[in-house]
Design an enzyme around this catalytic site. Structure first.
Site, PDB file in Angstrom:
ATOM      1  N   GLU A  90     -16.451   1.929   1.034  1.00 16.24           N
ATOM      2  CA  GLU A  90     -16.045   2.576   2.287  1.00 16.24           C
ATOM      3  C   GLU A  90     -17.052   3.855   2.743  1.00 16.24           C
ATOM      4  OE1 GLU A  90     -12.347   3.961   0.998  1.00 16.24           O
ATOM      5  OE2 GLU A  90     -12.998   5.782  -0.073  1.00 16.24           O
TER       6      GLU A  90
ATOM      7  N   HIS B 101      -6.104   4.027  -6.495  1.00 16.01           N
ATOM      8  CA  HIS B 101      -7.297   4.996  -5.946  1.00 16.01           C
ATOM      9  C   HIS B 101      -7.048   6.395  -6.269  1.00 16.01           C
ATOM     10  CE1 HIS B 101      -9.609   1.788  -3.247  1.00 16.01           C
ATOM     11  NE2 HIS B 101      -8.867   1.147  -4.218  1.00 16.01           N
ATOM     12  N   GLU B 102      -8.156   7.071  -6.115  1.00 18.62           N
ATOM     13  CA  GLU B 102      -7.990   8.520  -6.625  1.00 18.62           C
ATOM     14  C   GLU B 102      -7.479   8.625  -7.808  1.00 18.62           C
ATOM     15  OE1 GLU B 102      -6.720   7.671  -3.198  1.00 18.62           O
ATOM     16  OE2 GLU B 102      -8.676   7.677  -2.517  1.00 18.62           O
TER      17      GLU B 102
ATOM     18  N   HIS C  63       0.969  -1.145  -0.104  1.00 20.06           N
ATOM     19  CA  HIS C  63      -0.019   0.057   0.102  1.00 20.06           C
ATOM     20  C   HIS C  63       0.849   1.346   0.064  1.00 20.06           C
ATOM     21  CE1 HIS C  63      -3.174   2.825   2.066  1.00 20.06           C
ATOM     22  NE2 HIS C  63      -3.396   2.632   0.575  1.00 20.06           N
ATOM     23  N   HIS C  64       0.432   2.125  -0.964  1.00 19.23           N
ATOM     24  CA  HIS C  64       1.277   3.516  -0.907  1.00 19.23           C
ATOM     25  C   HIS C  64       0.270   4.458  -1.110  1.00 19.23           C
ATOM     26  CE1 HIS C  64       5.085   1.754  -3.272  1.00 19.23           C
ATOM     27  NE2 HIS C  64       4.936   1.386  -2.014  1.00 19.23           N
ATOM     28  N   GLU C  65      -0.219   4.992   0.060  1.00 20.91           N
ATOM     29  CA  GLU C  65      -1.065   6.392   0.446  1.00 20.91           C
ATOM     30  C   GLU C  65      -0.090   7.357   0.282  1.00 20.91           C
ATOM     31  OE1 GLU C  65      -4.319   7.110   0.381  1.00 20.91           O
ATOM     32  OE2 GLU C  65      -3.183   8.817  -0.050  1.00 20.91           O
TER      33      GLU C  65
HETATM   34  C1  NOJ Z   1      -9.041   6.167   0.351  1.00 23.98           C
HETATM   35  C2  NOJ Z   1      -8.956   4.920  -0.381  1.00 23.98           C
HETATM   36  O1  NOJ Z   1     -10.143   4.814  -1.168  1.00 23.98           O
HETATM   37  C3  NOJ Z   1      -9.290   3.691   0.671  1.00 23.98           C
HETATM   38  O2  NOJ Z   1      -9.415   2.365   0.363  1.00 23.98           O
HETATM   39  C4  NOJ Z   1      -7.954   3.785   1.729  1.00 23.98           C
HETATM   40  O3  NOJ Z   1      -8.111   2.949   2.719  1.00 23.98           O
HETATM   41  C5  NOJ Z   1      -7.707   5.218   2.361  1.00 23.98           C
HETATM   42  N1  NOJ Z   1      -7.822   6.130   1.253  1.00 23.98           N
HETATM   43  C6  NOJ Z   1      -6.241   5.305   2.803  1.00 23.98           C
HETATM   44  O4  NOJ Z   1      -5.424   5.178   2.120  1.00 23.98           O
END
Ligand code: NOJ
Length: 664
Positions: free
Chosen positions: A469, A444-445, A374-376
């Site tokens: 979510e 995502h995004e 995971h890379h936020e």
């Molecule tokens: C928004 C993402 O859609 C979600 O899946 C993720 O858990 C959170 N951001 C944190 O990165």
């Protein structure tokens, strides 16, 4: 090219043109089945196109062109200089997808457009006509007088034949996470594509784009009752696109369908992308996984370090045990790395002290379960790009082959939109870099997808949708029941959606205002309805342990298909999809409804003839209701064949999920 019909339309259109006004040269092309015809013409130096379907106009005279910065526009001093035609009829194989083989059958018309005087600048307009719609793009060849230029506006129009009903979200809503609105074209604000419409005659149209490469995403706004104009997402400085010839725009596409279900079967967008560019794709594998994820959204765990930290070594191993026991290929772990306190300065290589990357990946390897990385980024792209090589290398060294990326925040680096040319360049950079480290991406995004997975099949799935979510924390109570009966026909037309169905426990004591607004059976059905080659069974494992029977469906449901059919669908009301497993003779069916109860009448005529199947049906009970009694579910088995017509009641907000296993 079917010459007979080509000449028929040429003559017809030439006559109509002479009667109306002085039009100059125009060229025509028809779809392989002759049903769609496009004219490209020039009037007073302006280039236009028109589209007919079954001899009726679908797009009326619509002008093309560009407004440029600090130089003459590419607009009203042009003539059609040359034309060439081509026919393509082939089939290609998808490594993963909603079906194995895709027919790519179209007629192409490529018209060279040149300035009448002055710099004699040139561009091509290429149309490709399929039986289910068309695409066109502008191509700028290398030339002396048009090298580097800046697009301030793309003037492409779609003058539709009526003020059709449209389903849309505003183009600048954060990360496309909005509820789709139904309204006439004339009432739209600036909306993103795909823009799906229904005409008064019952025709379904969807405008989108294909192969968005080094350009800005296309949005649309109304300039009259039935005219849509392109609005490209701007850079923060106001320019739309910095171009350097030779280059081309993405394809502007329209699906034309006689019923809503056929929209879902169009592969026009994929066909307008380039074939696979990766030499070795043996490492790209679809899969179903679980995650330390819903627990954070339900406030059971935290992303950051502390007493409730979700991403601990111990918890990850516990999830890996569960994954191995139930046949999941991976475990997503969010909150493993430093940076969750401010969401801006993430490190993509430094784990929190209670997460041992080496230990969990080695443990997973002994069980055949991979860590899903995971890379936020929090939208801080500069910070991410500076670490990208190290970040992918680290995961690659530890055998991680899927990374979920994320860009939470209204603007990238605090100034650029997620759908502008800057963002488009960044997302492509990540996909290509990931491929070099044999990493698949779940983004995502994102910018709205445009079918790039044909070229880069490691781009597995993306968000860009108001997903599950929102049922954990949305201030408006969660996704209403009709949401999932709309998104297959809107966002879904842009490609796989990481919606994450499969929640089994709908209420959160921490957030009583919000809940999952479906029945349990509908959560199962969504695994079939909402296509994604990587699919997370989204709930916490405790909720699956407490519900072993319905969990059997989630475990059995494939993510890679040989064939897809849509027996019935109406946007915002209901949709039923049947898909044949890529690796067996079994079929899986999902059927969902909005807030209204209905009876599904499903002829199983898609099954192999003269063959017996065992149907395992997971359905709502008579008393089930998404508001008052959402969990009641009946599981039953019956023998069926291609002549069987199943009749199944769907509760308000409900659905049904069916496994059809061939009896040998
Ligand atoms: C928004 C993402 O859609 C979600 O899946 C993720 O858990 C959170 N951001 C944190 O990165």
């Amino acid at each position: 090219m079917l010459m007979k019909s080509f000449f028929k339309y040429l003559v017809l259109i030439a006559m109509a043109g002479l009667m109306a006004c002085q039009r100059n040269a125009h060229f025509n092309v028809a779809s392989p089945d002759d049903k769609i015809v496009v004219t490209l013409g020039e009037e007073n130096g302006r280039v236009y196109y028109e589209v007919f379907h079954d001899s009726k106009p679908v797009v009326l005279q619509s002008f093309l062109g560009f407004t440029l910065k600090a130089t003459d526009n590419l607009e009203d001093n042009f003539y059609l200089k040359d034309v060439s035609y081509a026919e393509v009829n082939k089939t290609w194989e998808q490594q993963w997808g909603e079906e194995r083989f895709v027919d790519e059958v179209y007629n192409e018309m490529k018209v060279l457009v040149e300035e009448k005087s002055g710099d004699k600048r040139q561009f091509y307009i290429t149309f490709r006509l399929f039986n289910d719609g068309f695409g066109f793009r502008y191509e700028f060849p290398e030339q002396a007088n048009l090298k580097k230029f800046t697009i301030m506006d793309e003037q492409t129009e779609f003058v539709l034949n009526g003020n059709h009903t449209a389903w849309s979200i505003p183009y600048d809503i954060e990360a496309y996470e909005g509820l789709y609105r139904q309204m006439p074209i004339s009432e739209l604000d600036t909306v993103c594509s795909p823009l799906t419409m229904k005409t008064a005659d019952g025709l379904y149209l969807a405008i989108h784009e294909a192969n968005l490469t080094d350009y800005a995403a296309m949005n649309l706004y109304p300039t009259g009752d039935s005219t849509l104009k392109v609005y490209l997402t701007p850079w923060s400085s106001g320019e739309k696109v910095f171009m350097k010839a030779p280059h081309q725009t993405p394809w502007r596409t329209m699906i034309i369908a006689d019923n809503a279900g056929d929209l879902l079967l169009s592969r026009l967008m994929l066909n307008l992308n380039e074939p696979c560019q990766l030499e070795d794709t043996s490492w790209i594998k679809p899969g179903r996984y679980i995650g330390i994820w819903w627990g954070m959204h339900m406030k059971h765990y935290t992303w950051h370090e502390g007493p409730q930290h979700g991403a601990t070594t111990e918890n990850t191993m516990r999830y890996m045990d569960f994954a191995a026991e139930h046949g999941f290929s991976g475990v997503l772990v969010e909150g493993w790395n430093k940076g969750w306190d401010d969401w801006q300065h993430f490190s993509f290589t430094e784990p929190y002290a209670d997460f041992d990357l080496k230990a969990v990946t080695e443990y997973g390897a002994t069980k055949g379960v991979k860590l899903i990385g995971h890379h936020e980024t929090g939208g801080n792209v500069n910070n991410y790009e500076a670490q990208l090589d190290d970040a992918f290398n680290l995961y690659h060294q530890h055998g991680v082959s899927v990374v979920k990326t994320g860009y939470v925040g209204t603007l990238l680096n605090g100034n650029e939109m997620h759908s502008g040319q800057y963002a488009v360049r960044h997302y492509r950079h990540v996909i290509e870099k990931a491929a070099r480290s044999q990493i698949m991406i779940d983004n995502h995004e994102p910018v709205m997808p445009t079918g790039l997975q044909r070229t880069f099949p490691n781009l597995m799935t993306q968000e860009g949708v108001r997903g599950q979510e929102w049922n954990a924390w949305a201030g408006d109570g969660g996704n209403p029941p009709n949401h999932t009966t709309i998104i297959p026909f809107t966002r879904g037309l842009a490609g796989p959606m990481d919606f994450t169905p499969g929640i089994f426990n709908f209420d959160n004591p921490e957030m009583p205002q919000t809940r999952v607004q479906t029945t349990l059976a509908k959560q199962l059905a969504l695994s079939v309805i909402l296509y994604s080659p990587l699919q997370m069974a989204a709930d916490m494992i405790e909720n699956y342990q407490n519900n072993p029977e319905p969990f059997e469906f989630i475990k059995a449901c494939p993510v890679n298909w040989a064939q897809t059919v849509v027996p019935e669908a109406e946007i915002g009301e209901y949709v039923t999809i049947a898909r044949k497993d890529r690796d067996s003779d079994n079929w899986f069916v999902g059927s969902i409804t909005n807030e209204h109860q209905r009876e599904l009448v499903l002829p199983l005529d898609f099954l192999e003839p003269n063959t017996r199947y065992m149907a395992q049906v997971f359905k709502d009970a008579e008393e089930t209701d998404y508001l008052s009694n959402p969990y009641e579910l009946i599981e039953e088995e019956l023998e069926v064949n291609a002549h069987t017509v199943l009749k199944i009641g769907l509760a308000p907000g409900g659905g049904t999920a069916i496994i059809l296993t061939k009896i040998e």
